[in-house]
Design an enzyme around this catalytic site. Structure first.
Site, mmCIF file in Angstrom:
data_model
loop_
_atom_site.group_PDB
_atom_site.id
_atom_site.type_symbol
_atom_site.label_atom_id
_atom_site.label_comp_id
_atom_site.label_asym_id
_atom_site.label_seq_id
_atom_site.Cartn_x
_atom_site.Cartn_y
_atom_site.Cartn_z
ATOM 1 N N GLY A 78 -30.405 29.586 46.623
ATOM 2 C CA GLY A 78 -29.813 30.224 47.810
ATOM 3 C C GLY A 78 -30.875 30.806 48.740
ATOM 4 O O GLY A 78 -31.945 31.214 48.299
ATOM 5 N N ARG A 142 -30.193 23.066 45.311
ATOM 6 C CA ARG A 142 -29.942 23.599 43.967
ATOM 7 C C ARG A 142 -30.145 22.568 42.859
ATOM 8 O O ARG A 142 -29.684 22.765 41.733
ATOM 9 C CB ARG A 142 -28.519 24.161 43.890
ATOM 10 N N ASP A 173 -33.523 31.099 37.302
ATOM 11 C CA ASP A 173 -33.434 29.753 36.726
ATOM 12 C C ASP A 173 -34.549 28.847 37.252
ATOM 13 O O ASP A 173 -35.167 28.112 36.485
ATOM 14 C CB ASP A 173 -32.069 29.120 37.048
ATOM 15 N N LYS A 199 -37.601 35.038 44.209
ATOM 16 C CA LYS A 199 -36.684 35.059 45.350
ATOM 17 C C LYS A 199 -35.257 35.266 44.902
ATOM 18 O O LYS A 199 -34.863 34.711 43.880
ATOM 19 C CB LYS A 199 -36.796 33.721 46.079
ATOM 20 N N THR A 200 -34.472 36.015 45.539
ATOM 21 C CA THR A 200 -33.000 36.051 45.514
ATOM 22 C C THR A 200 -32.496 37.352 46.121
ATOM 23 O O THR A 200 -33.013 38.436 45.819
ATOM 24 C CB THR A 200 -32.364 35.870 44.111
ATOM 25 N N ASP A 202 -29.860 38.564 45.378
ATOM 26 C CA ASP A 202 -29.056 39.229 44.338
ATOM 27 C C ASP A 202 -29.787 40.391 43.659
ATOM 28 O O ASP A 202 -29.157 41.250 43.056
ATOM 29 C CB ASP A 202 -28.629 38.230 43.261
HETATM 30 P P1 FBP Z 1 -29.735 32.421 44.375
HETATM 31 O O1 FBP Z 1 -29.477 33.097 43.062
HETATM 32 O O2 FBP Z 1 -30.041 30.979 44.242
HETATM 33 O O3 FBP Z 1 -30.793 33.154 45.165
HETATM 34 O O4 FBP Z 1 -28.399 32.496 45.254
HETATM 35 C C1 FBP Z 1 -27.803 33.703 45.559
HETATM 36 C C2 FBP Z 1 -26.417 33.572 46.155
HETATM 37 O O5 FBP Z 1 -26.453 33.974 47.500
HETATM 38 C C3 FBP Z 1 -25.387 34.386 45.370
HETATM 39 O O6 FBP Z 1 -25.353 35.725 45.782
HETATM 40 C C4 FBP Z 1 -24.107 33.631 45.647
HETATM 41 O O7 FBP Z 1 -23.156 33.817 44.631
HETATM 42 C C5 FBP Z 1 -24.575 32.208 45.693
HETATM 43 O O8 FBP Z 1 -25.926 32.240 46.107
HETATM 44 C C6 FBP Z 1 -23.782 31.352 46.646
HETATM 45 O O9 FBP Z 1 -24.185 30.038 46.494
HETATM 46 P P2 FBP Z 1 -24.100 28.914 47.599
HETATM 47 O O10 FBP Z 1 -25.224 29.126 48.535
HETATM 48 O O11 FBP Z 1 -24.324 27.655 46.834
HETATM 49 O O12 FBP Z 1 -22.784 29.023 48.271
#
Ligand code: FBP
Length: 549
Positions: A78, A142, A173, A199-200, A202
């Site tokens: 993400g 992803r 991951d 990175k994230t 979250d």
């Molecule tokens: P990452 O863990 O890959 O950084 O993604 C975070 C995130 O934004 C989460 O908060 C959310 O649940 C998810 O990605 C949403 O995924 P997508 O971008 O595939 O809709």
């Protein structure tokens, strides 16, 4: 690319670097390390990259002459604000090491490496993206980089381009997979180093050595700005309860940080719900009681923050979801053949009585989401569940019962919001602009020093950037064994909100006052120009963690 006036001014921002990265660097090695748990298993799986020391950089007067480096970079998962600055820092760092160094970017995530899609990142391209949000410089994806076939396919293009180091910018991951790749390339003597960057948005990739993942700071500030705006509206009209769901996957770090920044009336923390073994009804009652108490004082309005992963943490819902996953995995075809209007009853008839009762009590929309939206692994995509609507609907019902019993005399009208994508590509705050640039620059030094299986680490981040400590942390040090898809796998330990840590403890000590009184904080938009106390502060989470140590 046409730029707004702010973008043009912002492009000229020079990210601040830790002192050690401002000139020549010497590398200090710590003691050998161990993984956080399951040491024997992790050591066996990573014989070539286990036990390496933590590295810290210090300023040096000795001039080192490094050969030119050709490196590759991948953005994985993400989006998170500041990704472009990681790449800019890496590029500038490589050029500082040797002006003939080159950088390639693999397109649309790890798939770019496997499918051999790439571009060379030149100074012109990098300059276009300095201090901007988004991952659009090379895109992200992803695709999981996890099989030997993928590693070998990747190696073909790395060899063809003469790439001797790969930087993978990703979450827990992706960095786990980066470490598996580092181990594999070392084992086969491929001559390719692999370095990770945390990175994230979250905020769940953090530990003793990684204080925060990049993007968390900016994303939380963007959400807090909008939550603040909603709170102003709420306090002006005094007629709505706003139910606000916040991204963040399983962990509640984003919800907690936004609560610390805005002082809402209610913020649910999933980790606490699990710890206290609360049922969905307990959560609903907790909210309804606060709505009633505020109504008793004439305040028929308020704000509720909800982490997106909440459902998974309610023990009874967890059991229901597990049974549903299993049941639909085995009976998916039969279920799909049932007429839409009969599907709910079909599920109720096939679940164990306890889960059937919970499923039957759910609002129609949520029940449908639980039965339909599944990811490629057959799991319910909990982030698609409209928890904010589920809770407000159930609170409405509870309040109607309380009204009949004379326990609620006010009005209840709800509005719903979900904030996630609004913040993931925001232009990075000064903190993220500086932090990301430093992470990228750090990666270039780790590469020049011949390291592999390390993650860029920048610590002491609540101090001014000059005083930050840059270095590297072995990825194996952050690992433990976890069950994934029925098998024990080595993974970087995910950091959930700790109920014994300072940020949650502070929140818990304040929330009863915030619930009762209207003491909203309106943080306003991220500022790029102005006094340092306005432009540079980091998250409240980091500050409380630093103070609480
Ligand atoms: P990452 O863990 O890959 O950084 O993604 C975070 C995130 O934004 C989460 O908060 C959310 O649940 C998810 O990605 C949403 O995924 P997508 O971008 O595939 O809709």
């Amino acid at each position: 690319m046409k730029k707004s006036a702010l973008q043009t001014a912002r492009a000229a921002y020079r990210p601040k670097l830790p002192k050690a990265l401002q000139g020549q660097v010497s590398v200090k090695e710590g003691a050998p390390t161990e993984s956080v748990a399951d040491q024997a298993d992790i050591q066996k799986l990573f014989p070539n990259t286990y036990g390496m020391p933590v590295l810290s950089f210090e300023p040096s007067s000795e001039t080192k002459n490094y050969p030119a480096i050709t490196a590759g970079v991948i953005l994985s998962g993400g989006q998170a604000p500041g990704g472009h600055n990681v790449i800019a820092g890496l590029f500038d760092g490589l050029k500082a090491v040797n002006p003939d160094s080159r950088l390639y970017g693999f397109l649309l995530g790890p798939a770019g490496l496997i499918e051999h899609n790439y571009i060379e990142l030149t100074a012109d391209i990098i300059d276009e993206y300095r201090n901007t949000g988004g991952f659009d410089i090379i895109g992200s994806g992803r695709t999981k980089l996890e099989t030997v076939e993928q590693f070998d396919k990747g190696l073909e293009i790395l060899k063809k381009l003469g790439i001797q180091a790969l930087v993978i910018i990703g979450g827990d991951d992706s960095n786990t997979n980066a470490c598996v790749l580092a181990e594999y390339y070392k084992k086969i003597d491929a001559g390719v180093q692999v370095i990770g960057c945390p990175k994230t948005i979250d905020g769940d990739l953090k530990n003793e050595m990684i204080e925060t993942s990049f993007g968390f700071d900016t994303a939380c500030k963007v959400y807090s700005e909008v939550i603040g705006n909603i709170q102003r509206d709420c306090n002006s009209a005094k007629k709505y309860w706003h139910f606000i769901k916040l991204m963040g996957r399983s962990a509640s770090h984003i919800a907690l940080e936004c609560a610390l920044q805005t002082q809402p009336n209610i913020c649910i923390i999933s980790e606490e719900v699990e710890e206290k073994n609360m049922s969905l009804d307990d959560v609903v009652k907790y909210i309804a009681d606060i709505v009633a108490a505020r109504a008793a004082e004439g305040n028929n309005f308020g704000t509720v923050l909800i982490p997106e992963g909440l459902i998974e943490f309610i023990p009874a819902m967890k059991k229901l979801i597990a049974e549903l996953n299993d049941f639909l995995a085995h009976n998916g075809a039969e279920f799909a053949a049932v007429a839409k209007e009969e599907q709910r009853q079909y599920i109720i008839d096939h679940l164990t009585p306890e889960n059937a009762a919970i499923y039957a009590s759910l609002p129609e929309g949520v029940a449908r989401q639980l039965s339909l939206d599944r990811d490629p692994h057959g799991n319910v995509q909990v982030s698609l569940i409209e928890t904010e609507k589920l809770l407000s609907e159930m609170v409405g019902k509870k309040l109607a019962d309380m009204k009949k019993a004379g326990e609620f005399k006010g009005k209840f009208s709800a509005q719903h919001h979900f904030f996630g994508y609004e913040g993931r590509c925001a232009a990075p705050s000064n903190f993220d602009a500086d932090y990301c640039y430093s992470l990228g620059y750090t990666a270039s030094v780790l590469i020049a020093e011949g390291k592999t299986g390390y993650m860029s680490s920048v610590r002491r981040t609540t101090l001014p950037a000059e005083e930050w400590i840059a270095g590297g942390v072995p990825v194996t040090m952050m690992m433990n064994m976890e069950r994934r898809h029925g098998e024990m796998k080595p993974v970087i330990q995910k950091a959930l909100v700790r109920l014994d840590a300072a940020p949650f403890r502070y929140f818990a000590s304040q929330r009863d006052v915030w619930a009762k009184e209207t003491c909203y904080v309106y943080p306003g938009p991220i500022q790029y120009f102005g006094p340092t106390e306005v432009c540079d502060p980091t998250t409240k989470t980091l500050v409380l963690e630093a103070e609480g140590k």
